[in-house]
Design an enzyme around this catalytic site. Structure first.
Site, PDB file in Angstrom:
ATOM      1  N   ARG A 261     -17.821  31.715 -11.122  1.00 57.36           N
ATOM      2  CA  ARG A 261     -17.060  32.837 -11.674  1.00 57.36           C
ATOM      3  C   ARG A 261     -16.417  33.642 -10.552  1.00 57.36           C
ATOM      4  NH1 ARG A 261     -21.156  34.967 -16.500  1.00 57.36           N
ATOM      5  NH2 ARG A 261     -21.329  32.898 -17.490  1.00 57.36           N
ATOM      6  N   ARG A 276     -25.083  38.921  -8.656  1.00 57.51           N
ATOM      7  CA  ARG A 276     -23.721  38.611  -9.077  1.00 57.51           C
ATOM      8  C   ARG A 276     -23.055  37.714  -8.044  1.00 57.51           C
ATOM      9  NH1 ARG A 276     -20.997  41.177 -13.013  1.00 57.51           N
ATOM     10  NH2 ARG A 276     -22.545  42.815 -13.044  1.00 57.51           N
ATOM     11  N   GLU A 348     -29.622  42.180 -17.327  1.00 63.09           N
ATOM     12  CA  GLU A 348     -29.339  41.067 -18.232  1.00 63.09           C
ATOM     13  C   GLU A 348     -29.730  39.734 -17.586  1.00 63.09           C
ATOM     14  OE1 GLU A 348     -25.225  40.798 -19.352  1.00 63.09           O
ATOM     15  OE2 GLU A 348     -25.455  38.670 -19.841  1.00 63.09           O
ATOM     16  N   SER A 351     -27.775  36.107 -22.608  1.00 63.52           N
ATOM     17  CA  SER A 351     -26.910  36.705 -23.610  1.00 63.52           C
ATOM     18  C   SER A 351     -26.770  35.671 -24.716  1.00 63.52           C
ATOM     19  CB  SER A 351     -25.554  37.007 -22.960  1.00 63.52           C
ATOM     20  OG  SER A 351     -24.777  37.798 -23.802  1.00 63.52           O
ATOM     21  N   ARG A 389     -31.204  34.867 -11.557  1.00 68.58           N
ATOM     22  CA  ARG A 389     -31.780  36.163 -11.905  1.00 68.58           C
ATOM     23  C   ARG A 389     -33.264  36.039 -12.258  1.00 68.58           C
ATOM     24  NH1 ARG A 389     -26.987  39.596 -15.053  1.00 68.58           N
ATOM     25  NH2 ARG A 389     -25.495  39.473 -13.320  1.00 68.58           N
TER      26      ARG A 389
END
Length: 424
Positions: A261, A276, A348, A351, A389
């Site tokens: 990403r 991230r 998070e 999701s 994560r």
RNA sequence: GGAGAGGUGGCCGAGCGGUUGAAGGCAGCUGCCUGCUAAGCAGUUGUAGGGUUUAUGCUCUACCGAGGGUUCGAAUCCCUCCCUCUCCGCCA
């Protein structure tokens, strides 16, 4: 993509539901183009009918060696007109499609209405905050001190937002992937998939990343391929342009992929550490099911993802995203957030969303019940889990005062029995 | 990378530029026949978008890998692209 027929028949309702997402969505323009399209279709199809009939007649006349000059001349004109109409219609259809592709999904009625995350609703909190009798460190410090994450050299290799895992760190990541996949495939009934990591644009339109979110993707120069930002893209598209027998539903896949990403627009956020990155590992769960079962399947999938955290003994909460905080394609989303002692906050880690038929309509994934018309499937997906994560959560939650990290018991079969990561 | 072959309905497989949404076969479905099964006989069986209908339905248009073009008319002719297969080379 929304159903144009539904918009036609429920203009006010659609408009209202879209407005809860924030931003303006012009439904009247859609309906306008749709009306024009249908009007033109009526005209051109009448002309085509005429052309088909006459062309047959011409054939018959020629067979009988009779003169068909007049008819041919007339049809020359008709054909010209048809061409003009067709051109106009295809322009209209392109415009209409572009508009339709830009409309987000309608939030489900159970979704809290609100403009941002402040309206999110905590569904449940599982476990308790771990207690430390020292000041817990964050994963960056832990990882660097233990020599299992080398951010500096990762920067040398690839720049900011990349990681280099070494030794027990690399092994821990690999262990987590296997741990997650084994549970989902052996205990939760998912079929394992290992899809391509480079995928063509059609699939990105199918799941909704394109055309709106191209700036988030890495594109391969000179090709129509993008690096996958999540396994959702290749896995959901496995059945693109297919009609599935209802007896084969629910289809459930678990897939590990690296995820790439650009993280455009997140400058300054989580610039350090594993939170991230431009590349991270994720195990994704994807389901294709019937409209009747999709919300039940969303609950199950969320529970399946939570199971990983439970086995690892991690403290987390499940949150329903508000209408304004949801992703573009989702009708309903649960975020699972894990507790990170280093940041003293929930972050998070998964999701889980039901997209209803929004993706299926774009990707043309349908099913048929015997004797019934084909319908679009409902698609559901969620992380099960974000591996990087999860690794962060383990480091921060299982740290000892001396900077070593205990490996959760459930994971030890995957770490060759290693129980603790210590500084060498 | 070089050379060749090919892409037609759920599958196999025909298809002269004209009545082909597409022969034939298989599979499926529905009847008939039959003590049951099989065989046999008859019929039927795609997707999408319009129109019309309370609805079953009826009707029109489009679709023979994708996109353009030629023509009164294209699965059939021309161009571009994509994909598959075979052989050679290279390679994990």
């Amino acid at each position: 993509m929304l159903d144009i027929k539904y918009i036609r028949e429920n203009e006010v309702e659609v408009s209202e539901r879209l407005s809860t997402r924030g931003g303006e969505f012009d439904i009247s323009q859609v309906l306008n183009l749709d009306k024009k399209r249908r009007d033109l279709l009526k005209e051109v199809e009448a002309l085509k009918e005429r052309r088909n009939k006459v062309s047959t007649e011409v054939g018959e006349l020629k067979k009988e060696k009779k003169d068909a000059k007049d008819l041919i001349a007339e049809m020359g004109l008709v054909s010209g007109k048809i061409k003009e109409f067709d051109k106009e219609i295809s322009t209209l259809e392109e415009d209409l499609k572009a508009l339709m592709l830009s409309l987000p999904n309608l939030p489900h009625e159970s979704v809290p209405v609100g403009s941002d995350e402040s309206a999110n609703k905590v569904e449940r909190v599982v476990g308790t905050e771990p207690v430390f009798d020292f000041e817990p460190k964050d994963h960056i410090e832990l990882g660097e001190t233990l020599g299992i994450i080398d951010f500096e050299r990762a920067g040398k290799l690839s720049g900011a937002r990349f990681s280099l895992m070494l030794g027990a760190g690399a092994m821990l990541e690999r262990a987590l992937i296997n741990f997650m996949l084994d549970i989902h495939t052996q205990e939760h009934g998912y079929t394992e998939a290992l899809p391509p990591f480079l995928v063509k644009s059609d699939s990105f339109f199918g799941t909704g990343q394109l055309p709106k979110f191209e700036e988030d993707l890495f594109k391969i120069e000179g090709l129509d391929h993008y690096l996958v930002p999540t396994a959702e893209v290749p896995v959901t598209n496995i059945h693109r342009e297919e009609i599935i027998d209802e007896a084969e539903l629910t289809k459930a896949y678990a897939a590990y992929t690296p995820c790439f990403r650009k993280e455009a627009g997140s400058y300054g956020k989580d610039v350090k550490g594993l939170i991230r990155l431009h590349q991270f590992s994720k195990v994704e769960l994807v389901k294709l099911t019937t409209p009747e079962n999709s919300y039940e399947e969303l609950e199950k999938l969320t529970t399946n993802a939570e199971e990983i955290l439970k086995r690892l003994g991690l403290h987390y909460q499940v949150v329903t995203l508000s209408s304004g905080d949801m992703g573009f394609s989702a009708a309903k989303t649960y975020d699972i957030e894990v507790w990170l002692p280093g940041q003293k906050t929930f972050r998070e880690i998964s999701s889980c969303s039901n997209f209803e038929d929004f993706q299926a309509r774009r990707a043309s994934i349908r099913f048929r019940k015997k004797g019934e018309k084909t319908r679009f499937v409902h698609t559901i997906n969620g992380s099960g889990l974000a591996v990087g994560r999860t690794l962060v959560a383990i480091l921060e939650n299982y740290q000892e005062e001396d900077g070593s990290v205990i490996i959760p018991e459930a994971l030890r079969p995957y770490t060759g029995g290693l129980e603790k990561i210590e500084k060498k």
